[in-house]
Design an enzyme around this catalytic site. Structure first.
Site, PDB file in Angstrom:
ATOM      1  N   GLU A  39      57.363  23.494  79.631  1.00 49.33           N
ATOM      2  CA  GLU A  39      57.656  24.181  78.509  1.00 49.33           C
ATOM      3  C   GLU A  39      56.886  25.860  78.661  1.00 49.33           C
ATOM      4  O   GLU A  39      57.404  26.957  79.035  1.00 49.33           O
ATOM      5  CB  GLU A  39      57.562  24.029  77.131  1.00 49.33           C
ATOM      6  N   HIS A  64      59.177  15.174  66.133  1.00 46.95           N
ATOM      7  CA  HIS A  64      60.593  15.914  66.836  1.00 46.95           C
ATOM      8  C   HIS A  64      61.415  16.318  65.365  1.00 46.95           C
ATOM      9  O   HIS A  64      62.450  16.553  65.611  1.00 46.95           O
ATOM     10  CB  HIS A  64      61.156  14.790  67.614  1.00 46.95           C
TER      11      HIS A  64
END
Length: 327
Positions: free
Chosen positions: A60, A129
């Site tokens: 990322e 998450h």
């Protein structure tokens, strides 16, 4: 107007912008060959090719940095995070590069980039998450933060974000990808960034909700209407810039307000909205501002505990009845 899911409305927005402007491209994990982890980018690789729809490694920070550099060079990247929880790994590029480059270059470099993907709570994917990160990103000058709640808003706001010359954080709600709504098929359809939407008009209590909480608030408003309470539901749609004027005008009309969000209460967006209401509309309030927030704990994995951690219709109804002095 055709009826689309939020997933397909976002897909349509990206497809239209890729066709409209050759500088636009999208990259992220599994956006190409796999059609996206949530199938948001379905069919784009076949239509636009591997130079415009690019699979990245699980890096990322790396591909966010590539996106910032591409924006500095004149392209208009869309960077997809498989979940916004993974954007935490890229925050150095998002916050220290994208958000600050216009300022630190003395206006020489605009960064027309969109960081998008699902955020907030999902279904039993546990604490790493399931985080709502909008207040974190809204804290930093230089970033615009958008959270749509309907298919039409998702399309119109995403197209505006892609065309914007500043970096935009575009947070979709994972639970809402399958929600359906009418969506204009006009390729020039856009929604201005920074304009709230009154999803339901009312006279007794203002409910301010965003993203996942909008349909929850609307269901609560239906129940409350049967109990004789008329609720106005306002969706800010854009967290930064925030259309506080629309909220204030509603509070001046209803004199009561409930703020609903799935994020943690401390340092939240609703904490800021509550302060703005106190500062600008205190004399109009007939009851204290009431906040309904997610539990101030890491998201549990167990389904029954997860349900307790996310605000529901019953909690919003109870909050409205409290500020209306019905209980």
């Amino acid at each position: 107007m055709p009826t689309l899911t939020i997933r397909d409305a976002i897909n349509q927005a990206i497809r239209e912008e890729l066709a409209r402007d050759e500088r636009v491209f999208i990259m992220g994990e599994e956006v190409a060959e796999y059609d996206g982890a949530y199938k948001v980018t379905r069919g784009l690789l076949q239509e636009f090719g591997s130079k415009r729809v690019i699979d990245t490694p699980i890096t990322e920070l790396g591909f966010a940095g590539l996106g910032v550099g591409a924006a500095m060079a004149g392209l208009r990247p869309i960077v997809e995070f498989m979940t916004f929880n993974f954007s935490i790994l890229a925050t150095d590029q998002i916050i220290n590069s994208a958000a600050k480059m216009l300022y630190m270059s003395g206006g020489q470099y605009n960064i027309p980039i969109v960081f998008r993907g699902p955020g907030g709570s999902a279904f039993q994917v546990s604490s790493q998450h399931s985080q709502a990160l909008e207040s974190w990103y809204a804290y930093f000058p230089g970033l615009k933060v958008i959270m749509p709640s309907t298919a039409a808003d998702a399309k119109g706001l995403l197209k505006s974000a892609i065309r914007d010359d500043d970096p935009v954080i575009f947070i979709e709600q994972e639970r809402m990808y399958g929600n359906k709504g009418e969506v204009p098929d006009d390729p020039d359809f856009t929604i201005p960034i920074g304009v709230a939407d009154i999803k339901r008009e009312g006279t007794d209590v203002t409910i301010v909700a965003r993203s996942l909480m909008v349909p929850v608030a609307l269901k609560a408003a239906e129940q409350l209407q049967e109990q004789g309470v008329s609720c106005e539901v306002i969706d800010p749609r854009t967290i930064r810039p925030l259309d506080i004027d629309t909220i204030i005008e509603s509070v001046k009309k209803t004199n009561r307000v409930v703020l609903a969000e799935e994020s943690h209460p401390l340092c939240s967006v609703n904490a800021e909205i509550s302060h703005e209401i106190m500062e600008r509309a205190f004399d109009y309030l007939d009851a204290p501002v009431k906040r309904v927030s997610g539990a101030d704990v890491p998201m549990p994995y167990a389904k029954n505990l997860e349900q307790l951690a996310v605000p529901d219709v019953e909690r919003i109804v109870a909050a409205v009845r409290e500020v209306a002095y019905l209980d």
